[in-house]
Design a protein around this motif. Structure first.
Motif, mmCIF file in Angstrom:
data_model
loop_
_atom_site.group_PDB
_atom_site.id
_atom_site.type_symbol
_atom_site.label_atom_id
_atom_site.label_comp_id
_atom_site.label_asym_id
_atom_site.label_seq_id
_atom_site.Cartn_x
_atom_site.Cartn_y
_atom_site.Cartn_z
ATOM 1 N N TYR A 1 32.336 29.287 10.149
ATOM 2 C CA TYR A 1 31.890 30.180 10.830
ATOM 3 C C TYR A 1 31.036 31.078 10.782
ATOM 4 O O TYR A 1 30.230 31.212 9.304
ATOM 5 C CB TYR A 1 32.805 31.414 11.366
ATOM 6 N N ASN A 2 30.358 30.642 11.593
ATOM 7 C CA ASN A 2 28.978 31.313 11.555
ATOM 8 C C ASN A 2 28.256 32.590 12.236
ATOM 9 O O ASN A 2 28.847 33.047 13.515
ATOM 10 C CB ASN A 2 27.761 30.221 12.348
ATOM 11 N N TYR A 3 28.358 34.023 11.657
ATOM 12 C CA TYR A 3 27.943 35.375 12.216
ATOM 13 C C TYR A 3 26.583 35.327 12.743
ATOM 14 O O TYR A 3 27.284 36.512 12.959
ATOM 15 C CB TYR A 3 28.730 35.825 11.068
ATOM 16 N N THR B 1 24.434 31.203 17.808
ATOM 17 C CA THR B 1 24.187 30.296 17.519
ATOM 18 C C THR B 1 24.845 29.491 18.638
ATOM 19 O O THR B 1 25.850 29.137 18.935
ATOM 20 C CB THR B 1 25.031 29.819 16.412
ATOM 21 N N PRO B 2 23.861 29.043 19.338
ATOM 22 C CA PRO B 2 24.061 28.500 21.257
ATOM 23 C C PRO B 2 24.207 27.588 21.669
ATOM 24 O O PRO B 2 25.366 26.731 22.276
ATOM 25 C CB PRO B 2 23.023 29.339 22.353
ATOM 26 N N GLU B 3 23.561 27.275 20.008
ATOM 27 C CA GLU B 3 23.295 25.386 20.208
ATOM 28 C C GLU B 3 25.663 25.215 20.114
ATOM 29 O O GLU B 3 25.316 23.995 19.943
ATOM 30 C CB GLU B 3 22.301 24.954 18.582
ATOM 31 N N ILE B 4 25.986 25.628 19.512
ATOM 32 C CA ILE B 4 27.266 25.074 19.044
ATOM 33 C C ILE B 4 28.409 24.699 20.346
ATOM 34 O O ILE B 4 28.798 23.786 19.884
ATOM 35 C CB ILE B 4 27.971 26.258 17.812
ATOM 36 N N LEU B 5 28.258 25.430 21.371
ATOM 37 C CA LEU B 5 28.267 25.091 22.043
ATOM 38 C C LEU B 5 28.404 23.307 22.794
ATOM 39 O O LEU B 5 27.154 22.717 22.589
ATOM 40 C CB LEU B 5 28.425 26.171 23.668
ATOM 41 N N SER C 1 30.076 34.475 16.899
ATOM 42 C CA SER C 1 27.866 33.950 16.360
ATOM 43 C C SER C 1 28.412 34.963 16.524
ATOM 44 O O SER C 1 27.237 35.313 16.246
ATOM 45 C CB SER C 1 27.701 32.422 17.021
ATOM 46 N N PHE C 2 27.900 36.058 17.985
ATOM 47 C CA PHE C 2 28.024 36.921 18.113
ATOM 48 C C PHE C 2 28.561 38.731 16.852
ATOM 49 O O PHE C 2 27.573 38.974 17.144
ATOM 50 C CB PHE C 2 28.215 37.854 19.572
ATOM 51 N N ARG C 3 28.620 37.735 16.248
ATOM 52 C CA ARG C 3 29.299 39.031 15.047
ATOM 53 C C ARG C 3 28.737 40.023 14.633
ATOM 54 O O ARG C 3 28.238 41.392 14.360
ATOM 55 C CB ARG C 3 30.163 38.591 14.329
ATOM 56 N N ASN C 4 27.127 39.198 13.940
ATOM 57 C CA ASN C 4 26.501 40.243 13.958
ATOM 58 C C ASN C 4 24.966 40.166 14.837
ATOM 59 O O ASN C 4 24.033 40.347 14.029
ATOM 60 C CB ASN C 4 25.758 39.627 12.075
#
Length: 164
Positions: free
Chosen positions: A20-22, A25-29, A87-90
Protein backbone atom coordinates in the motif's frame (compact mmCIF):
# COMPACT_ATOMS: atom_id res chain seq x y z
CA UNK A 1 -1.72 4.88 -15.28
CA UNK A 2 -1.56 1.51 -16.93
CA UNK A 3 -3.91 0.41 -19.68
CA UNK A 4 -4.23 -3.20 -20.67
CA UNK A 5 -6.36 -4.77 -23.34
CA UNK A 6 -6.32 -8.31 -21.91
CA UNK A 7 -7.24 -9.24 -18.37
CA UNK A 8 -4.22 -11.54 -17.84
CA UNK A 9 -1.94 -8.50 -18.20
CA UNK A 10 -3.36 -6.87 -15.08
CA UNK A 11 -0.53 -6.62 -12.59
CA UNK A 12 -2.38 -6.14 -9.28
CA UNK A 13 -5.40 -8.43 -9.42
CA UNK A 14 -4.72 -11.65 -7.51
CA UNK A 15 -1.48 -10.43 -5.97
CA UNK A 16 -1.33 -11.09 -2.22
CA UNK A 17 1.80 -9.11 -1.41
CA UNK A 18 0.75 -5.76 -2.87
CA UNK A 19 2.27 -2.85 -0.96
CA UNK A 20 0.00 0.00 0.00
CA UNK A 21 1.29 3.42 -0.97
CA UNK A 22 -0.09 6.15 1.27
CA UNK A 23 1.06 8.98 -1.01
CA UNK A 24 -1.07 10.05 -3.97
CA UNK A 25 -0.31 7.56 -6.77
CA UNK A 26 -2.51 7.88 -9.90
CA UNK A 27 -0.15 5.70 -11.95
CA UNK A 28 -1.33 2.63 -10.02
CA UNK A 29 -4.69 2.68 -11.84
CA UNK A 30 -5.21 -0.10 -14.39
CA UNK A 31 -7.88 -0.78 -16.99
CA UNK A 32 -9.28 -3.70 -18.89
CA UNK A 33 -11.42 -3.91 -22.01
CA UNK A 34 -15.18 -3.48 -21.74
CA UNK A 35 -16.72 -6.70 -23.06
CA UNK A 36 -20.03 -4.93 -23.80
CA UNK A 37 -19.13 -1.59 -25.41
CA UNK A 38 -22.25 -1.71 -27.61
CA UNK A 39 -24.46 -1.27 -24.52
CA UNK A 40 -24.96 1.52 -22.00
CA UNK A 41 -24.77 0.29 -18.43
CA UNK A 42 -23.73 1.62 -15.04
CA UNK A 43 -20.71 0.57 -13.02
CA UNK A 44 -20.91 1.75 -9.42
CA UNK A 45 -18.34 1.68 -6.66
CA UNK A 46 -19.23 2.46 -3.06
CA UNK A 47 -16.10 3.26 -1.09
CA UNK A 48 -17.05 3.67 2.61
CA UNK A 49 -13.52 3.83 4.02
CA UNK A 50 -11.98 6.72 2.09
CA UNK A 51 -9.54 8.95 3.96
CA UNK A 52 -7.46 11.97 3.06
CA UNK A 53 -5.90 14.81 5.02
CA UNK A 54 -6.94 18.39 5.52
CA UNK A 55 -4.26 20.43 3.70
CA UNK A 56 -4.25 23.08 6.45
CA UNK A 57 -4.53 21.18 9.74
CA UNK A 58 -3.25 17.77 8.65
CA UNK A 59 -6.21 16.13 10.38
CA UNK A 60 -7.78 13.09 8.72
CA UNK A 61 -11.00 13.42 6.74
CA UNK A 62 -13.22 10.38 6.38
CA UNK A 63 -15.78 9.85 3.64
CA UNK A 64 -17.86 7.46 1.65
CA UNK A 65 -17.19 7.97 -2.04
CA UNK A 66 -19.74 6.99 -4.63
CA UNK A 67 -18.21 6.55 -8.08
CA UNK A 68 -20.60 5.75 -10.93
CA UNK A 69 -19.81 5.62 -14.63
CA UNK A 70 -21.00 4.44 -18.01
CA UNK A 71 -17.96 2.80 -19.63
CA UNK A 72 -16.90 3.07 -23.22
CA UNK A 73 -14.00 0.88 -24.37
CA UNK A 74 -12.10 0.68 -21.07
CA UNK A 75 -13.04 0.00 -17.48
CA UNK A 76 -11.11 0.62 -14.28
CA UNK A 77 -9.90 -2.51 -12.51
CA UNK A 78 -11.31 -2.50 -8.96
CA UNK A 79 -8.21 -3.55 -7.01
CA UNK A 80 -6.16 -0.82 -8.67
CA UNK A 81 -8.96 1.63 -7.83
CA UNK A 82 -8.87 0.50 -4.20
CA UNK A 83 -5.10 0.98 -4.03
CA UNK A 84 -5.43 4.36 -5.76
CA UNK A 85 -8.01 5.52 -3.23
CA UNK A 86 -5.77 4.32 -0.37
CA UNK A 87 -3.02 6.50 -1.85
CA UNK A 88 -4.99 9.56 -0.70
CA UNK A 89 -4.43 8.54 2.94
CA UNK A 90 -1.60 11.05 3.44
CA UNK A 91 -2.59 13.42 0.64
CA UNK A 92 -3.61 16.89 1.71
CA UNK A 93 -6.55 18.24 -0.28
CA UNK A 94 -9.87 19.88 0.43
CA UNK A 95 -12.95 17.69 -0.02
CA UNK A 96 -14.01 19.42 -3.22
CA UNK A 97 -10.53 19.04 -4.67
CA UNK A 98 -10.39 15.32 -3.81
CA UNK A 99 -13.59 14.61 -5.77
CA UNK A 100 -12.35 16.56 -8.80
CA UNK A 101 -8.86 15.02 -8.74
CA UNK A 102 -10.36 11.52 -8.73
CA UNK A 103 -12.74 12.42 -11.52
CA UNK A 104 -9.96 13.91 -13.66
CA UNK A 105 -7.76 10.85 -13.14
CA UNK A 106 -10.55 8.42 -14.06
CA UNK A 107 -11.54 10.43 -17.15
CA UNK A 108 -7.91 10.48 -18.28
CA UNK A 109 -7.57 6.76 -17.57
CA UNK A 110 -10.60 5.32 -19.32
CA UNK A 111 -12.45 8.08 -21.18
CA UNK A 112 -15.89 6.99 -19.96
CA UNK A 113 -19.09 8.06 -21.67
CA UNK A 114 -20.32 9.45 -18.36
CA UNK A 115 -18.98 9.63 -14.80
CA UNK A 116 -20.07 11.10 -11.49
CA UNK A 117 -18.43 11.17 -8.09
CA UNK A 118 -20.10 12.09 -4.84
CA UNK A 119 -18.09 12.43 -1.64
CA UNK A 120 -20.05 12.21 1.60
CA UNK A 121 -17.51 13.39 4.16
CA UNK A 122 -18.01 12.89 7.88
CA UNK A 123 -18.67 16.05 9.87
CA UNK A 124 -15.74 17.83 11.42
CA UNK A 125 -16.32 20.89 13.55
CA UNK A 126 -20.07 20.31 13.31
CA UNK A 127 -20.32 20.52 9.51
CA UNK A 128 -20.12 18.00 6.70
CA UNK A 129 -19.20 18.69 3.10
CA UNK A 130 -20.63 16.54 0.31
CA UNK A 131 -19.08 17.56 -3.04
CA UNK A 132 -20.60 16.17 -6.21
CA UNK A 133 -19.14 16.42 -9.70
CA UNK A 134 -20.01 14.81 -12.98
CA UNK A 135 -18.98 14.71 -16.62
CA UNK A 136 -20.62 13.56 -19.84
CA UNK A 137 -18.73 13.27 -23.08
CA UNK A 138 -19.11 16.59 -24.94
CA UNK A 139 -21.37 16.58 -27.98
CA UNK A 140 -23.17 13.37 -27.00
CA UNK A 141 -26.30 12.38 -25.11
CA UNK A 142 -24.03 11.87 -22.09
CA UNK A 143 -23.36 15.60 -21.88
CA UNK A 144 -27.13 16.06 -21.67
CA UNK A 145 -27.30 13.34 -19.00
CA UNK A 146 -24.58 15.14 -17.04
CA UNK A 147 -26.53 18.40 -17.11
CA UNK A 148 -29.76 16.68 -16.11
CA UNK A 149 -28.20 14.76 -13.21
CA UNK A 150 -26.28 17.83 -12.08
CA UNK A 151 -29.45 19.93 -12.06
CA UNK A 152 -31.35 17.24 -10.16
CA UNK A 153 -28.58 16.25 -7.74
CA UNK A 154 -30.03 18.17 -4.81
CA UNK A 155 -33.43 16.60 -5.46
CA UNK A 156 -32.03 13.08 -5.43
CA UNK A 157 -30.01 13.67 -2.26
CA UNK A 158 -33.23 14.52 -0.41
CA UNK A 159 -34.47 10.98 -1.06
CA UNK A 160 -31.53 9.34 0.72
CA UNK A 161 -31.37 8.73 4.43
CA UNK A 162 -28.14 10.11 5.82
CA UNK A 163 -26.74 7.45 8.15
CA UNK A 164 -23.86 9.36 9.60
Amino acid sequence: MKTTQKSPALTLLGQKDVKYNYAYTPEILETFSNKHPQRDYWVKFNCPEFTSLCPITGQPDFATLYISYVPDKLMVESKSLKLYLVSFRNHGAFHEDVVNIIMDDLIKLMSPRYIEIWGKFMPRGGISIDPYANYGRIGTKYAELAQLRFNQHDLTTMDHVDNR
